[in-house]
Design a protein around this motif. Structure first.
Motif, PDB file in Angstrom:
ATOM      1  N   GLU A 248      41.800   5.306 -92.186  1.00 40.32           N
ATOM      2  CA  GLU A 248      42.436   5.609 -90.901  1.00 40.32           C
ATOM      3  C   GLU A 248      42.017   4.618 -89.814  1.00 40.32           C
ATOM      4  N   LEU A 249      41.182   3.646 -90.149  1.00 44.10           N
ATOM      5  CA  LEU A 249      40.695   2.698 -89.150  1.00 44.10           C
ATOM      6  C   LEU A 249      41.849   1.797 -88.682  1.00 44.10           C
ATOM      7  N   PRO A 250      42.120   1.743 -87.370  1.00 41.49           N
ATOM      8  CA  PRO A 250      43.216   0.892 -86.869  1.00 41.49           C
ATOM      9  C   PRO A 250      43.003  -0.572 -87.233  1.00 41.49           C
ATOM     10  N   LEU A 251      44.090  -1.294 -87.466  1.00 38.45           N
ATOM     11  CA  LEU A 251      44.011  -2.701 -87.848  1.00 38.45           C
ATOM     12  C   LEU A 251      43.252  -3.534 -86.819  1.00 38.45           C
ATOM     13  N   SER A 252      43.452  -3.226 -85.525  1.00 47.89           N
ATOM     14  CA  SER A 252      42.769  -4.002 -84.476  1.00 47.89           C
ATOM     15  C   SER A 252      41.254  -3.829 -84.559  1.00 47.89           C
ATOM     16  N   ILE A 253      40.808  -2.635 -84.924  1.00 47.78           N
ATOM     17  CA  ILE A 253      39.371  -2.370 -85.048  1.00 47.78           C
ATOM     18  C   ILE A 253      38.842  -2.944 -86.365  1.00 47.78           C
ATOM     19  N   VAL A 293      46.445  -2.224 -98.744  1.00 53.16           N
ATOM     20  CA  VAL A 293      46.380  -3.682 -98.564  1.00 53.16           C
ATOM     21  C   VAL A 293      47.740  -4.304 -98.878  1.00 53.16           C
ATOM     22  N   GLN A 294      48.359  -3.868 -99.974  1.00 55.87           N
ATOM     23  CA  GLN A 294      49.659  -4.401-100.377  1.00 55.87           C
ATOM     24  C   GLN A 294      50.742  -4.091 -99.343  1.00 55.87           C
ATOM     25  N   LYS A 295      50.602  -2.953 -98.662  1.00 60.43           N
ATOM     26  CA  LYS A 295      51.583  -2.560 -97.642  1.00 60.43           C
ATOM     27  C   LYS A 295      51.277  -3.176 -96.277  1.00 60.43           C
ATOM     28  N   GLY A 296      50.155  -3.911 -96.176  1.00 60.98           N
ATOM     29  CA  GLY A 296      49.790  -4.519 -94.903  1.00 60.98           C
ATOM     30  C   GLY A 296      49.140  -3.550 -93.930  1.00 60.98           C
ATOM     31  N   GLU A 297      48.658  -2.404 -94.448  1.00 60.63           N
ATOM     32  CA  GLU A 297      48.044  -1.385 -93.605  1.00 60.63           C
ATOM     33  C   GLU A 297      46.524  -1.513 -93.559  1.00 60.63           C
ATOM     34  N   PHE A 298      45.978  -2.378 -94.405  1.00 60.72           N
ATOM     35  CA  PHE A 298      44.529  -2.556 -94.454  1.00 60.72           C
ATOM     36  C   PHE A 298      44.241  -4.026 -94.765  1.00 60.72           C
ATOM     37  N   ARG A 299      43.258  -4.588 -94.048  1.00 59.27           N
ATOM     38  CA  ARG A 299      42.938  -6.012 -94.214  1.00 59.27           C
ATOM     39  C   ARG A 299      42.308  -6.281 -95.581  1.00 59.27           C
ATOM     40  N   LEU A 300      42.816  -7.321 -96.252  1.00 56.22           N
ATOM     41  CA  LEU A 300      42.286  -7.670 -97.568  1.00 56.22           C
ATOM     42  C   LEU A 300      40.834  -8.125 -97.474  1.00 56.22           C
ATOM     43  N   ASP A 301      40.506  -8.940 -96.451  1.00 58.22           N
ATOM     44  CA  ASP A 301      39.131  -9.435 -96.332  1.00 58.22           C
ATOM     45  C   ASP A 301      38.139  -8.305 -96.058  1.00 58.22           C
ATOM     46  N   LEU A 302      38.563  -7.305 -95.279  1.00 59.38           N
ATOM     47  CA  LEU A 302      37.684  -6.157 -95.037  1.00 59.38           C
ATOM     48  C   LEU A 302      37.538  -5.315 -96.304  1.00 59.38           C
TER      49      LEU A 302
END
Length: 467
Positions: A248-253, A293-302
């Motif tokens: 649930e962590l926002p992408l900006s954070i 990650v595949q949907k672009g909802e979570f950063r791959l590097d994180l």
């Protein structure tokens, strides 16, 4: 110099506060030089100097007079000095009849000792929370909350990882016990005496996320606390930061968190000073992060940063050995909490054992508390259970009822009943298991025995068909 100027200069010089008066261009006219020791180790004469010059030299960081001259209104800020002190500065403009600033009066109060005491108090408070967590963990150890091999293996892995700083990602459905294992990682580690900061990422409003995580300086935004606030990351310094529901962590954070993990430093909102931080990160989620990650909802590097050591915690329905243990544990715990002596009727207990528990351990604990608080009788009967639990239990018992009706007939002796039960167990295991090895584990017998019994009952079935 006029008499009024001499009097004013003497008042400022003898004042216990750091008072400075500048003209409308920021040139210092009056000040009590002795109190400038908070800004410099060896204060120099500054009468006639520009506050812009002092700001460039880093003596005033920032200059409140410069801000007042720009904003044309009273201002209050916190300053960080070369000497490492924290100064609360307040400044007021004085206007002429044409609305032009002709003087700026500023006051400076050394807040270093107060801030130090505040930080010490907050650190002590975090330690107390850490001790409370440790006490809770010790209380839980009065009786183990699991006996299944899967949970025992996870527990052993947790103990092996405890004294490392490896990032652990706990995976599993909601309510399976991820928070319990996160606390165990902390209480068994060499950080156990430092704070354990638990953050549920799904409960913090989006517009407050950054300020809650990274903290802020005083006056950073409307509604901010006067003295600023420590963020959750700062509170976890030297301890453990547990981010539950990390999905649930926002992408900006996510980007800011990744930077903190890489550099071990951050800046509060409204601040300009980097602060170093050292914590052990543990995260948990019931979501598929790879899919996110595949949907672009979570950063791959994180994701790669978090997925160092993933541990999957099985749902309660897949570890039935733990259900009875948990029922007994929560009955004892909640009875003690409310000073009651409620007990489960055997039939109620049996229904709870065959229930699927979609809400896992959390659902079980909540149900036990509900039953103890809402049931008037000392013995809790099945009719006190929610309808959905009774309904599911009835469905699960239908096959058992048919077997009972078939077995307990007058023409069946002990040998035939034992064979029927064995056959039923073999058929049930065959349906639930993928291999004879799994069947052996399920039935508690050897794999060759399983093969022999499968062959025996297959031959029996074929003989019955031929007859």
């Amino acid at each position: 110099m006029s008499t009024e100027d001499i009097i004013l200069e003497k008042i400022i010089e003898t004042s216990n506060n750091n008072i400075t008066i500048t003209d409308g261009k920021g040139v210092i006219l009056y000040t009590n030089i002795n109190h400038w020791s908070v800004y410099e180790h060896k204060p120099k004469p500054i009468i006639g100097k520009s506050i812009y010059e002092l700001q460039e030299q880093g003596i005033l960081s920032p200059s409140i007079t410069a801000i007042v001259l720009k904003e044309k209104s009273p201002i209050q800020i916190m300053q960080n000095t070369k000497t490492g002190k924290i100064i609360m500065s307040t400044a007021y403009p004085i206007f002429n009849d044409n609305g032009e600033i002709i003087r700026v009066i500023s006051y400076a109060f050394d807040q270093t000792e107060i801030r130090t005491l505040q930080d010490q108090y907050e650190k002590l408070e975090r330690k107390v929370k850490g001790y409370q967590t440790e006490v809770e963990e010790l209380r839980e150890k009065e009786g183990a909350l699991y006996r299944s091999k899967e949970m025992q293996q996870i527990s052993k892995t947790i103990l092996r990882l405890a004294n490392t700083d490896a990032t652990v990602l706990l995976l599993g459905e909601s309510g399976v016990g991820k928070s319990m294992f996160a606390r165990k990682l902390h209480t068994q580690s060499n950080r156990r005496k430092e704070p354990f900061i638990e953050v549920n990422c799904s409960t913090i409003p989006l517009n407050l996320f950054e300020s809650e995580m990274f903290g802020y300086e005083s006056g950073s935004f409307t509604g901010a606390q006067k003295n600023g606030k420590q963020g959750l990351i700062e509170q976890a310094h030297n301890g453990t930061l547990f981010l539950d529901e990390i999905g649930e962590l926002p992408l900006s954070i996510q980007a800011k968190l990744l930077k903190v993990l890489q550099e071990k430093k951050f800046i509060r909102i409204g601040g300009n000073k980097e602060q170093r931080v050292d914590f052990r990160l543990v995260t948990a989620t019931n979501k598929d992060l790879e899919e996110m990650v595949q949907k672009g909802e979570f950063r791959l590097d994180l994701y790669y940063r978090l997925n160092v050591i993933p541990l999957s915690i099985p749902p309660l329905r897949d570890r039935k050995e733990d259900i009875s243990l948990l029922i007994n544990h929560f009955m004892k715990l909640i009875n003690r909490k409310y000073k009651t002596t409620k007990k489960l009727h055997p039939s109620t207990y049996e229904i709870l054992l065959i229930y699927k528990w979609p809400g896992n351990v959390r659902e079980l604990e909540n149900l036990v508390e509900r039953l103890i608080l809402t049931t008037e009788e000392t013995i809790i009967l099945p009719n006190s259970l929610p309808a959905n639990i009774i309904g599911q239990a009835k469905t699960n018992r239908d096959d058992i009822s048919l077997i009972e009706q078939f077995i307990f007939r007058e023409d069946h002796n002990l040998k035939s009943v034992m064979e029927l039960v064995e056959k039923w167990m073999i058929i049930k295991a065959q349906k639930q298991c993928k291999s004879t090895y799994e069947m052996a584990k399920y039935l508690g017998i050897s794999q060759p025995s399983v093969i022999r019994k499968l062959k025996k009952y297959k031959n029996t079935a074929e003989a019955e068909e031929n007859n």
